[in-house]
Design a protein around this motif. Structure first.
Motif, PDB file in Angstrom:
ATOM      1  N   LEU A  96       0.826  -1.207   0.000  1.00  0.00           N
ATOM      2  CA  LEU A  96       0.000   0.000   0.000  1.00  0.00           C
ATOM      3  C   LEU A  96       0.862   1.260   0.000  1.00  0.00           C
ATOM      4  O   LEU A  96       0.526   2.253  -0.656  1.00  0.00           O
ATOM      5  CB  LEU A  96      -0.932   0.003   1.208  1.00  0.00           C
ATOM      6  N   ILE A  97       1.973   1.233   0.728  1.00  0.00           N
ATOM      7  CA  ILE A  97       2.880   2.388   0.744  1.00  0.00           C
ATOM      8  C   ILE A  97       3.373   2.671  -0.667  1.00  0.00           C
ATOM      9  O   ILE A  97       3.451   3.828  -1.098  1.00  0.00           O
ATOM     10  CB  ILE A  97       4.059   2.123   1.705  1.00  0.00           C
ATOM     11  N   THR A  98       3.705   1.622  -1.399  1.00  0.00           N
ATOM     12  CA  THR A  98       4.191   1.801  -2.772  1.00  0.00           C
ATOM     13  C   THR A  98       3.072   2.255  -3.704  1.00  0.00           C
ATOM     14  O   THR A  98       3.264   3.166  -4.522  1.00  0.00           O
ATOM     15  CB  THR A  98       4.810   0.488  -3.290  1.00  0.00           C
ATOM     16  N   ILE A  99       1.901   1.641  -3.584  1.00  0.00           N
ATOM     17  CA  ILE A  99       0.776   2.030  -4.449  1.00  0.00           C
ATOM     18  C   ILE A  99       0.426   3.492  -4.246  1.00  0.00           C
ATOM     19  O   ILE A  99       0.029   4.191  -5.192  1.00  0.00           O
ATOM     20  CB  ILE A  99      -0.442   1.133  -4.165  1.00  0.00           C
TER      21      ILE A  99
ATOM     22  N   LYS B  58       3.024   9.729  -8.437  1.00  0.00           N
ATOM     23  CA  LYS B  58       4.340  10.365  -8.519  1.00  0.00           C
ATOM     24  C   LYS B  58       5.319   9.578  -9.389  1.00  0.00           C
ATOM     25  O   LYS B  58       6.102  10.179 -10.135  1.00  0.00           O
ATOM     26  CB  LYS B  58       4.926  10.528  -7.112  1.00  0.00           C
ATOM     27  N   ILE B  59       5.306   8.247  -9.270  1.00  0.00           N
ATOM     28  CA  ILE B  59       6.332   7.463  -9.966  1.00  0.00           C
ATOM     29  C   ILE B  59       5.779   6.627 -11.113  1.00  0.00           C
ATOM     30  O   ILE B  59       6.546   5.983 -11.830  1.00  0.00           O
ATOM     31  CB  ILE B  59       7.098   6.557  -8.972  1.00  0.00           C
ATOM     32  N   GLY B  60       4.458   6.620 -11.303  1.00  0.00           N
ATOM     33  CA  GLY B  60       3.860   5.920 -12.424  1.00  0.00           C
ATOM     34  C   GLY B  60       3.824   4.407 -12.237  1.00  0.00           C
ATOM     35  O   GLY B  60       4.396   3.851 -11.284  1.00  0.00           O
TER      36      GLY B  60
ATOM     37  N   VAL C   8       6.040   1.887  -9.761  1.00  0.00           N
ATOM     38  CA  VAL C   8       5.401   1.092  -8.713  1.00  0.00           C
ATOM     39  C   VAL C   8       5.805  -0.372  -8.845  1.00  0.00           C
ATOM     40  O   VAL C   8       6.180  -1.025  -7.854  1.00  0.00           O
ATOM     41  CB  VAL C   8       3.861   1.234  -8.778  1.00  0.00           C
ATOM     42  N   VAL C   9       5.758  -0.903 -10.058  1.00  0.00           N
ATOM     43  CA  VAL C   9       6.124  -2.307 -10.264  1.00  0.00           C
ATOM     44  C   VAL C   9       7.582  -2.534  -9.873  1.00  0.00           C
ATOM     45  O   VAL C   9       7.919  -3.535  -9.207  1.00  0.00           O
ATOM     46  CB  VAL C   9       5.878  -2.710 -11.732  1.00  0.00           C
ATOM     47  N   ALA C  10       8.463  -1.615 -10.261  1.00  0.00           N
ATOM     48  CA  ALA C  10       9.884  -1.763  -9.931  1.00  0.00           C
ATOM     49  C   ALA C  10      10.109  -1.725  -8.422  1.00  0.00           C
ATOM     50  O   ALA C  10      10.888  -2.517  -7.876  1.00  0.00           O
ATOM     51  CB  ALA C  10      10.692  -0.663 -10.618  1.00  0.00           C
TER      52      ALA C  10
END
Length: 421
Positions: free
Chosen positions: A190-193, A198-200, A204-206
Motif C-alpha cells: 500500500l505504501i508503494t501504491i 508520482k512514480i507511475g 510502482v512495479v519496480a
C-alpha cells in the motif's frame, strides 16, 4: 510555523467563518480539545507515518543523568506530545464524555496541529485542520452526510472544479489478495501504491520488486496497471467502479459505494448522479493506519496535492473505550485550501480612520471614537503624520474604507468621511 499580518489574518478568519457556518448548518457541533495528548496515545500505532512526525514534550524533572539513561527510549523521555491531527484527540474525547453526548455525535473541530515536516509549499509544521466527524453511525448515511457537507462548504467558498476521489479499504484489500499478495505484504504494498501518481505504473512495479514482494503478484498487478483502457466518460456509479477494479469485485463493497454516490447526488443541486463531482479511484490509499472502510480525498485541477480527506475508522475509539464504536470523518486542509479561495469580501460594516491633531484632548478624542463605534463602524485612531498619503495607503491595505480629519470640538454626526480608494 508562520506569522500572519493583519490583512492575512482577517482573510483567514473570513474563510474560517464560512466553513464554520456551513458545518453548523449541516448539524455539526463544535468542540475543543487540548493541544497536547498523552505520548502513549499519540504513539499507539494508529497514526500511520504521522506518529514519526510528532513533537514530543520532555518529561518534567529529568536531570542530565536521567536523560542520558533514557536516550534510546523516547517513551521514557516524553510523557506528552503536541497533537499531529484532530482524530486521535476526538477518539479520546468521545471515550471520556460518551455519557454526555448523543447516540450519534456530529463533531466539528477547527484548530492547529503540529508535525515535524520538512517545510515546503503546502506543508507546514503548524497548520489548521477543519474536521467534521460522525461517531455512532455505521451506515453509509454518515459518509454521505460528511461528503455532502464538505461539497456544500466548497461551493460556499466558491472553489469551482473540485472533485472527491473515493475508494474503500475493503476493495483495496480484496484487490491485493486477488493479485496474490499476502496479508503480511499488504502494508508495504500500500505504501508503494500510494506513490502511483508520482512514480507511475512502471515505478510502482519496480519498487514492489525491490521490496521482495511475491513475484507472481507483482506481475499480475503490473499487467492490471498496463491493461488497455478506453477513454469514454463514465459518471460515478457501478459502471465506473467495476471498470476500475479487477473482475469479481465484492458485490457488497460495490453496492455500498454506489449507494453512497446516489445519496450524495440526491442532495446536490439537480439531484442527478452524472453531475455529482465524485470519482472512484481504486488506488487511493490514504496513509493513516486506522482507516477500515470508505476513504476519500478532495482533488482540484490547479494543484497536484489533495485539499483534504478522510474516511471510516471504526476500530480507533474501541482502543480507548473497550468496545467498538463506528466512526467516520472528513478533514479540510485549511492551509492548502485558503490559498485557492478567492479573496472574501470584507465585513459590510464601515471601517474608518479618524486622523487627529497631536494636541486634541484625549478624553474628547476617545469620546468621539466611542460615538462612531456605537454607530456600527470599526474605528482606528491615527495621529496626523507628515506623510498622510502613506498612512492612508497602509489603512486601505488593512481593510479600512474611508477616513475623516478630526479637530477640536468635532462631533460624530459632523464628520466628513472621504473614501480611501
Amino acid at each position: 510555523m508562520r506569522d500572519f499580518l493583519p490583512a492575512d489574518k482577517a482573510r483567514r478568519e473570513r474563510v474560517l467563518a464560512v466553513i464554520r457556518e456551513r458545518y453548523r448548518a449541516h448539524g455539526f457541533d463544535e468542540i475543543e480539545t487540548p493541544v497536547v495528548e498523552d505520548y502513549e496515545r499519540l504513539h499507539a500505532g494508529i497514526g500511520g507515518d504521522n506518529e514519526k512526525l510528532a513533537f514530543n514534550l520532555l518529561r518534567r524533572g529529568l536531570d542530565a543523568d536521567a536523560i542520558r539513561a533514557a536516550a534510546d527510549d523516547p517513551a521514557a523521555l516524553s510523557d506528552l506530545g503536541l497533537r499531529y491531527d484532530l482524530t486521535v484527540p476526538l477518539a479520546r474525547f468521545y471515550a471520556s464524555h460518551r455519557s454526555e453526548l448523543p447516540a450519534v455525535f456530529r463533531a466539528v473541530q477547527i484548530a492547529p496541529v503540529w508535525r515535524a515536516e520538512r517545510p515546503q509549499k503546502g506543508r507546514y509544521r503548524q497548520f489548521v485542520q477543519c474536521d467534521i466527524d460522525i461517531i455512532g453511525d455505521g451506515s453509509s448515511r454518515a459518509e454521505a452526510e460528511l461528503i455532502t457537507a464538505t461539497l456544500d462548504t466548497l461551493d460556499a467558498l466558491g472553489l469551482d472544479g473540485a472533485t472527491v476521489r473515493i475508494n474503500d479499504r475493503r476493495a483495496l484489500d480484496w484487490m491485493l489478495a486477488s493479485f496474490g499478495f499476502s496479508d503480511d505484504e499488504k502494508p508495504g504494498v500500500l505504501i508503494t501504491i500510494d506513490k502511483l501518481d508520482k512514480i507511475g505504473a512502471e515505478g510502482v512495479v519496480a519498487e514492489l520488486a525491490e521490496r521482495g514482494a511475491t513475484a507472481s503478484a507483482v506481475d499480475a498487478f503490473g499487467a492490471f496497471l498496463r491493461r488497455p483502457q478506453t477513454l469514454e466518460y463514465r459518471p460515478y456509479g457501478e459502471g465506473q467502479i467495476r471498470k476500475a477494479l479487477p473482475e469479481g469485485a465484492p458485490d457488497d463493497v460495490v453496492a455500498h459505494l454506489v449507494a453512497l454516490g446516489e445519496a450524495v447526488a440526491a442532495a446536490r443541486p439537480g439531484g442527478e448522479a452524472g453531475g455529482v463531482p465524485l470519482v472512484f479511484d481504486p488506488f487511493l490509499v490514504r496513509g493513516m493506519g486506522y482507516y477500515t472502510g470508505t476513504i476519500y480525498e478532495i482533488a482540484h485541477p490547479s494543484v497536484p496535492y489533495s485539499l483534504g480527506g478522510g474516511g471510516r475508522y471504526d476500530g480507533m475509539i474501541g482502543r480507548f473505550l473497550g468496545q467498538e464504536v463506528p466512526a467516520v470523518g472528513f478533514s479540510i486542509g485549511f492551509e492548502r485550501l485558503v490559498d485557492l479561495v478567492a479573496a472574501a469580501e470584507p465585513d459590510a460594516a464601515p471601517a474608518v480612520v479618524l486622523v487627529h491633531d497631536r494636541d486634541l484632548p484625549l478624553g474628547e478624542l476617545l469620546a468621539l471614537k466611542s460615538a462612531v463605534v456605537a454607530g456600527g463602524a470599526r474605528v482606528r485612531l491615527e495621529q496626523r503624520p507628515k506623510n498622510l498619503k502613506g498612512l492612508l495607503e497602509r489603512a486601505a491595505a488593512d481593510g479600512y474604507t474611508s477616513f475623516a480629519t478630526v479637530s477640536a470640538g468635532a462631533v460624530a454626526d459632523g464628520l466628513e468621511f472621504k473614501p480611501l480608494s
